[in-house]
Motif scaffolding. Structure first.
Motif, PDB file in Angstrom:
ATOM      1  N   HIS A 148      25.883   2.441  58.009  1.00  0.00           N
ATOM      2  CA  HIS A 148      26.621   3.604  58.515  1.00  0.00           C
ATOM      3  C   HIS A 148      26.996   3.382  59.975  1.00  0.00           C
ATOM      4  O   HIS A 148      26.118   3.171  60.828  1.00  0.00           O
ATOM      5  CB  HIS A 148      25.771   4.865  58.378  1.00  0.00           C
ATOM      6  CG  HIS A 148      25.605   5.314  56.952  1.00  0.00           C
ATOM      7  ND1 HIS A 148      26.539   6.049  56.280  1.00  0.00           N
ATOM      8  CD2 HIS A 148      24.591   5.122  56.062  1.00  0.00           C
ATOM      9  CE1 HIS A 148      26.129   6.303  55.047  1.00  0.00           C
ATOM     10  NE2 HIS A 148      24.936   5.743  54.886  1.00  0.00           N
TER      11      HIS A 148
ATOM     12  N   SER B   9      28.677   4.998  63.286  1.00  0.00           N
ATOM     13  CA  SER B   9      29.035   6.266  63.919  1.00  0.00           C
ATOM     14  C   SER B   9      29.472   5.998  65.343  1.00  0.00           C
ATOM     15  O   SER B   9      29.414   4.867  65.836  1.00  0.00           O
ATOM     16  CB  SER B   9      27.855   7.233  63.895  1.00  0.00           C
ATOM     17  OG  SER B   9      26.801   6.760  64.707  1.00  0.00           O
ATOM     18  N   GLU B  10      29.926   7.067  66.028  1.00  0.00           N
ATOM     19  CA  GLU B  10      30.441   6.909  67.385  1.00  0.00           C
ATOM     20  C   GLU B  10      29.332   6.583  68.363  1.00  0.00           C
ATOM     21  O   GLU B  10      29.551   5.855  69.339  1.00  0.00           O
ATOM     22  CB  GLU B  10      31.148   8.203  67.793  1.00  0.00           C
ATOM     23  CG  GLU B  10      31.849   8.134  69.138  1.00  0.00           C
ATOM     24  CD  GLU B  10      32.589   9.409  69.452  1.00  0.00           C
ATOM     25  OE1 GLU B  10      33.293   9.453  70.474  1.00  0.00           O
ATOM     26  OE2 GLU B  10      32.455  10.388  68.674  1.00  0.00           O
ATOM     27  N   THR B  11      28.121   7.021  68.090  1.00  0.00           N
ATOM     28  CA  THR B  11      27.019   6.833  69.047  1.00  0.00           C
ATOM     29  C   THR B  11      25.977   5.828  68.580  1.00  0.00           C
ATOM     30  O   THR B  11      25.370   5.137  69.397  1.00  0.00           O
ATOM     31  CB  THR B  11      26.327   8.181  69.298  1.00  0.00           C
ATOM     32  OG1 THR B  11      25.872   8.720  68.058  1.00  0.00           O
ATOM     33  CG2 THR B  11      27.307   9.166  69.937  1.00  0.00           C
ATOM     34  N   SER B  12      25.739   5.730  67.291  1.00  0.00           N
ATOM     35  CA  SER B  12      24.690   4.833  66.794  1.00  0.00           C
ATOM     36  C   SER B  12      25.040   4.361  65.394  1.00  0.00           C
ATOM     37  O   SER B  12      25.906   4.932  64.732  1.00  0.00           O
ATOM     38  CB  SER B  12      23.327   5.532  66.791  1.00  0.00           C
ATOM     39  OG  SER B  12      23.367   6.644  65.912  1.00  0.00           O
ATOM     40  N   SER B  13      24.331   3.336  64.970  1.00  0.00           N
ATOM     41  CA  SER B  13      24.533   2.783  63.634  1.00  0.00           C
ATOM     42  C   SER B  13      23.176   2.507  63.024  1.00  0.00           C
ATOM     43  O   SER B  13      22.208   2.187  63.721  1.00  0.00           O
ATOM     44  CB  SER B  13      25.360   1.496  63.691  1.00  0.00           C
ATOM     45  OG  SER B  13      26.619   1.735  64.291  1.00  0.00           O
TER      46      SER B  13
ATOM     47  N   PRO C 136      32.332   4.221  57.525  1.00  0.00           N
ATOM     48  CA  PRO C 136      32.566   5.178  58.608  1.00  0.00           C
ATOM     49  C   PRO C 136      32.156   6.586  58.176  1.00  0.00           C
ATOM     50  O   PRO C 136      31.987   6.856  56.987  1.00  0.00           O
ATOM     51  CB  PRO C 136      34.076   5.084  58.841  1.00  0.00           C
ATOM     52  CG  PRO C 136      34.619   4.696  57.504  1.00  0.00           C
ATOM     53  CD  PRO C 136      33.571   3.801  56.872  1.00  0.00           C
ATOM     54  N   PRO C 137      32.027   7.517  59.101  1.00  0.00           N
ATOM     55  CA  PRO C 137      31.726   8.906  58.713  1.00  0.00           C
ATOM     56  C   PRO C 137      32.930   9.547  58.028  1.00  0.00           C
ATOM     57  O   PRO C 137      34.068   9.116  58.184  1.00  0.00           O
ATOM     58  CB  PRO C 137      31.404   9.582  60.048  1.00  0.00           C
ATOM     59  CG  PRO C 137      32.077   8.750  61.077  1.00  0.00           C
ATOM     60  CD  PRO C 137      32.061   7.338  60.566  1.00  0.00           C
TER      61      PRO C 137
ATOM     62  N   GLN D  20      38.960  12.153  63.119  1.00  0.00           N
ATOM     63  CA  GLN D  20      38.018  11.075  62.806  1.00  0.00           C
ATOM     64  C   GLN D  20      37.276  10.672  64.073  1.00  0.00           C
ATOM     65  O   GLN D  20      37.877  10.441  65.119  1.00  0.00           O
ATOM     66  CB  GLN D  20      38.742   9.863  62.227  1.00  0.00           C
ATOM     67  CG  GLN D  20      39.337  10.107  60.841  1.00  0.00           C
ATOM     68  CD  GLN D  20      40.030   8.868  60.309  1.00  0.00           C
ATOM     69  OE1 GLN D  20      41.009   8.409  60.871  1.00  0.00           O
ATOM     70  NE2 GLN D  20      39.499   8.336  59.229  1.00  0.00           N
ATOM     71  N   SER D  21      35.934  10.592  63.951  1.00  0.00           N
ATOM     72  CA  SER D  21      35.129  10.164  65.107  1.00  0.00           C
ATOM     73  C   SER D  21      35.208   8.663  65.326  1.00  0.00           C
ATOM     74  O   SER D  21      35.032   8.166  66.449  1.00  0.00           O
ATOM     75  CB  SER D  21      33.666  10.582  64.914  1.00  0.00           C
ATOM     76  OG  SER D  21      33.142  10.001  63.740  1.00  0.00           O
ATOM     77  N   VAL D  22      35.453   7.904  64.266  1.00  0.00           N
ATOM     78  CA  VAL D  22      35.601   6.451  64.348  1.00  0.00           C
ATOM     79  C   VAL D  22      36.973   6.081  63.812  1.00  0.00           C
ATOM     80  O   VAL D  22      37.297   6.463  62.669  1.00  0.00           O
ATOM     81  CB  VAL D  22      34.498   5.728  63.545  1.00  0.00           C
ATOM     82  CG1 VAL D  22      34.729   4.221  63.563  1.00  0.00           C
ATOM     83  CG2 VAL D  22      33.130   6.055  64.119  1.00  0.00           C
TER      84      VAL D  22
ATOM     85  N   SER E 206      34.255   5.916  53.088  1.00  0.00           N
ATOM     86  CA  SER E 206      33.338   6.959  53.569  1.00  0.00           C
ATOM     87  C   SER E 206      33.089   7.991  52.473  1.00  0.00           C
ATOM     88  O   SER E 206      33.740   7.992  51.423  1.00  0.00           O
ATOM     89  CB  SER E 206      33.928   7.639  54.803  1.00  0.00           C
ATOM     90  OG  SER E 206      35.067   8.440  54.434  1.00  0.00           O
TER      91      SER E 206
END
Length: 787
Positions: free
Chosen positions: A131, A133-137, A224-225, A245-247, A302
């Motif tokens: 997964h 994400s914009e901040t972490s994976s 992606p989310p 979309q965040s990503v 997603s």
């Protein structure tokens, strides 16, 4: 150095004290399979006692109470119990009774809880997703744990990380996993990791299982989310959806579906432009739901976003209505079928019905409510009727019908088979060719008609009707439309797919006219099928009188020449299954006619009375009647001999009645009675009445002199006495008036009107004030009649 030994009795005392405070056990219990055993297994439970007593063993399962068990003796201090095919958790306990030890406290019994379960299955369907994400994976792995073991499991995920193409191992890790029946474990990886291998392991006290090692390339499992769908703006055939979309992704998939449909439709070429996607090829006035998902250049799609929904806008209806008609009480009832949602393309507001003559000149335009499916118009032949549906965007194309003069043909005989009705007809060999057929059917007894119809092509020769309800009588027809605008009608009637006995009878309405009774009735809308006949029952004086069978097509019956009596009438209905119960009973009465002679006599008397009243209006007739009437008149008492006159004679003072109305006033306190002379007149001849006038005092009077009684009360300064005087022959006659006014002049007194009008035989009732008591007064009443 000498070592001191601890006294043995002190140690014994400490042990006894510790046992007393702790609570001593009378026995010790254990199982050969341990506390957790496999379901369906067999094992042995032992109990060892610490003192001499009578041992016993108990077992319980679930929520049941402990039950004593038959145990076996192993030795002098130990007993055991064989447990076979255990299927659930259970509890075993032992007790010691009849102990010889002299202790102040009772020793506790011992017990053992057994948990039954299974060894773990090997995990299946292992899958891992990376997964982003914009901040972490993080990597999330999941697998199916298999069947429930019913005991505690220890589940772990063993992970190894590698560089590109698994050329070197970076490390090995173990991560706890949770969940049932789907187990999940998640962990983070370093940016240098490109490949991972995983194995899922599960262990409990009954066994363990592990999956084979599975390797994943992280770029292939990146996800992606889910996108976020925001504002939706719809037109009639497309919708614009704003997506966040965040990503950033390279691929976008949009799906949509209509309300009440399960299948989603993918929208091709979903391109994100300025944060929006335009979804096309939609239909007007539909409730659409939308969802979206995205994907990076590689990896997995997603998850689906949340669903958003909205109506598309309306368009004018795109299809004409299916229109038909029926003649209803010298009017035409126009029917139409509601448009399907796919054709209506909006909310139907109303229907417009337009009637044209044969030259297509508008006769009338009417509007029907959106809930209606029929409308009445004036009867016309060879006219044209159109019906259009209207929504907020416009009207549908008109549905047309022409009111034809129909030629009736032979009756069709439908065939009933398996609750369906098959109707066949023969195409007639005629000069004009048939253009189409219309088959109509409706419930025979329902008002208004629930008309249904079906249009057939020109090559049709039969139809199968499947929506006829049981226990309902139907009739209908097949219309044949020819190219020369002529129409044939082939009827069918009395069709029911099933029939029952009627549940009640008709409501009878009777109207009595002399000895004839007109009977009408209201039939049931659903009598249980087609009616074979009506039965009328008649009672006379509470005894059966007659019954009549009436055709089902009739609604009227006449009972003639009934004799005078009390009657009661009711009806019942018969179908193919039998006669139903009687309807409400109605009572009526035939009266005896009055004799003809009595009617004639009464009519003659009324006529004679009317004639006499008319004749009496002539004056000559009145005088002639008086001539014969005066011989029948009784003697009238003479006022001179009355008691009132005699009392007045005894008065000491003679009262002089001086007539001075103009200077006197009526006394409110003094009223004196005066005795005057009254002379009786002879009966006058039948001469015309001569009026008296104060201006002609010397005129010859028609009657001799009469002294009248006149009473006045005067307020005078000189005298309060009441006077009497006899009027001379040339003086005016004054009448007695109990309400004489003081200010009245002599002319007004002389012009007083007569008491009775000349045109009325009976005088009006007058209020003459105080009454006189007369002993014998004779009054000539001839003037009453002459006037």
């Amino acid at each position: 150095m000498r070592t001191m030994k601890f006294p043995w009795f002190v140690l014994t005392a400490l042990l006894l004290l510790l046992q007393t405070c702790k609570g001593a056990k009378s026995c010790h219990i254990w199982s050969t399979a341990g506390n957790e055993v496999q379901i369906t297994s067999t094992f042995r439970v032992y109990c060892a006692f610490n003192l001499e007593c009578t041992p016993s063993m108990y077992s319980a399962s679930g929520h049941s109470a402990p039950r004593p068990q038959t145990h076996q003796k192993h030795n002098s201090t130990t007993i055991y119990l064989d447990v076979v095919n255990v299927t659930e958790d259970c509890t075993f306990s032992c007790d010691c009774k009849g102990s010889n030890r002299n202790t102040g406290n009772k020793l506790d019994s011992c017990g053992l809880d057994i948990f039954a379960g299974f060894p773990p299955d090997r995990p299946t369907n292992v899958s891992c997703v990376y997964h982003i994400s914009e901040t972490s994976s993080a990597v999330v792995c999941s697998w199916a744990s298999g069947r429930n073991t019913f005991i505690i499991n220890d589940t772990k995920l063993r992970v190894r990380t590698f560089t590109h193409n698994a050329t070197g191992e970076l490390g090995s890790f173990v991560f706890p996993a949770k969940g049932s029946p789907t187990v999940r474990a998640n962990f983070t990886v370093d940016g240098s990791v490109q490949v991972i291998s995983v194995r899922a392991n599960v262990t409990n006290k009954l066994g363990s299982a592990e999956t084979p090692e599975v390797k994943y390339i992280l770029r292939d499992i990146m996800m992606p989310p889910a996108p976020e769908l925001h504002e939706v703006d719809c037109f009639s055939r497309n919708c614009s959806i704003k997506i966040k979309q965040s990503v950033p992704t390279h691929h976008l998939d949009i799906n949509y579906k209509e309300e009440n449909k399960e299948q989603w439709t993918p929208h091709p070429k979903s391109v994100l432009t300025n944060g929006s996607v335009l979804v096309q090829s939609l239909q007007p006035y539909r409730w659409y739901s939308f969802r979206a998902r995205s994907r990076l250049t590689t990896g997995l799609w997603s998850d689906w976003s949340r669903t958003v929904s909205k109506w598309t806008q309306e368009e004018a209806p795109g299809c004409a209505l299916d229109v038909w008609y029926a003649v209803d009480h010298n009017k035409i009832r126009v029917y139409w079928k509601k448009l399907d949602t796919s054709v209506a393309q909006g909310k139907i507001l109303d229907y417009i019905i337009t009637v044209y003559d044969r030259n297509y000149n508008i006769i009338s335009t009417q509007t029907a409510n959106s809930n209606n499916q029929s409308h009445l118009v004036q009867l016309c032949l060879n006219c044209h009727v159109t019906v259009s549906a209207r929504n907020s965007r416009g009207r549908s194309p008109p549905g047309n019908i022409t009111i034809h003069t129909v030629k009736a043909k032979a009756t069709l005989v439908p065939v009933i088979n398996n609750k369906n009705v098959a109707i066949s007809w023969t195409q007639h060999v005629t000069a004009p060719l048939p253009l189409e057929y219309v088959v109509e059917w409706f419930a025979k007894y329902q008002k208004p008609k629930a008309l249904r119809w079906l249009r057939m092509g020109q090559n049709s020769s039969h139809v199968v009707i499947t929506d006829m309800e049981p226990f309902v009588c139907y009739e209908g027809a097949v219309y044949v439309f020819y190219s020369d605008n002529s129409v044939d009608r082939l009827e069918f009637t009395d069709i029911n797919t099933d029939v029952s006995v009627p549940t009640s009878g008709p409501v009878v309405i009777e109207k009595v006219v002399g000895t004839t009774v007109n009977v009408t009735w209201l039939s049931m809308e659903e009598p249980g099928g087609c009616i074979i006949k009506y039965i009328i029952y008649l009672e006379k004086n509470n005894r059966f009188f007659a019954s009549y069978n009436v055709s089902p097509s009739q609604r009227f019956w006449v009972l003639r020449d009934l004799t005078p009596a009390d009657y009661r009438i009711w009806m019942s209905i018969s179908t193919a299954k039998g006669e139903g119960p009687p309807g409400q009973k109605v009572n009526f009465f035939i009266q005896q006619d009055p004799p003809l002679a009595l009617i004639i006599t009464f009519s003659v008397l009324i006529t004679l009375v009317g004639v006499l009243i008319c004749v009496y209006q002539f004056s000559a007739v009145k005088e002639r009647i008086w001539v014969y009437f005066q011989y029948c008149m009784p003697d009238i008492p003479d006022p001179a001999n009355s008691k009132w006159a005699k009392d007045c004679l005894k008065e000491k003072a003679k009262v002089n009645l001086h007539h001075q109305i103009s200077i006197s006033t009526v006394s409110e306190t003094e009223e004196d009675l005066v005795l005057v002379d009254i002379q009786e007149l002879p009966r006058p001849p039948l001469l015309p009445q001569i009026s008296l006038s104060s201006d002609s005092e010397t005129a010859t009077q028609p009657y001799p002199h009469i002294t009248y009684i006149k009473c006045f009360s005067h307020d005078s300064d000189s005298s309060g006495q009441t006077h009497t005087s006899s009027l001379g022959t040339n003086e005016t006659v004054d009448y007695i008036s109990p309400h004489d006014t003081a200010g009245m002049s002599e002319e007004e007194e002389e012009d007083l009107p007569t008491f009775f009008p000349s045109h009325s035989f009976f005088p009006e009732q007058l209020d003459l004030g105080p009454k006189l008591t007369l002993d014998a007064v004779k009054i000539d009443g001839s003037d009453f009649f002459l006037q």
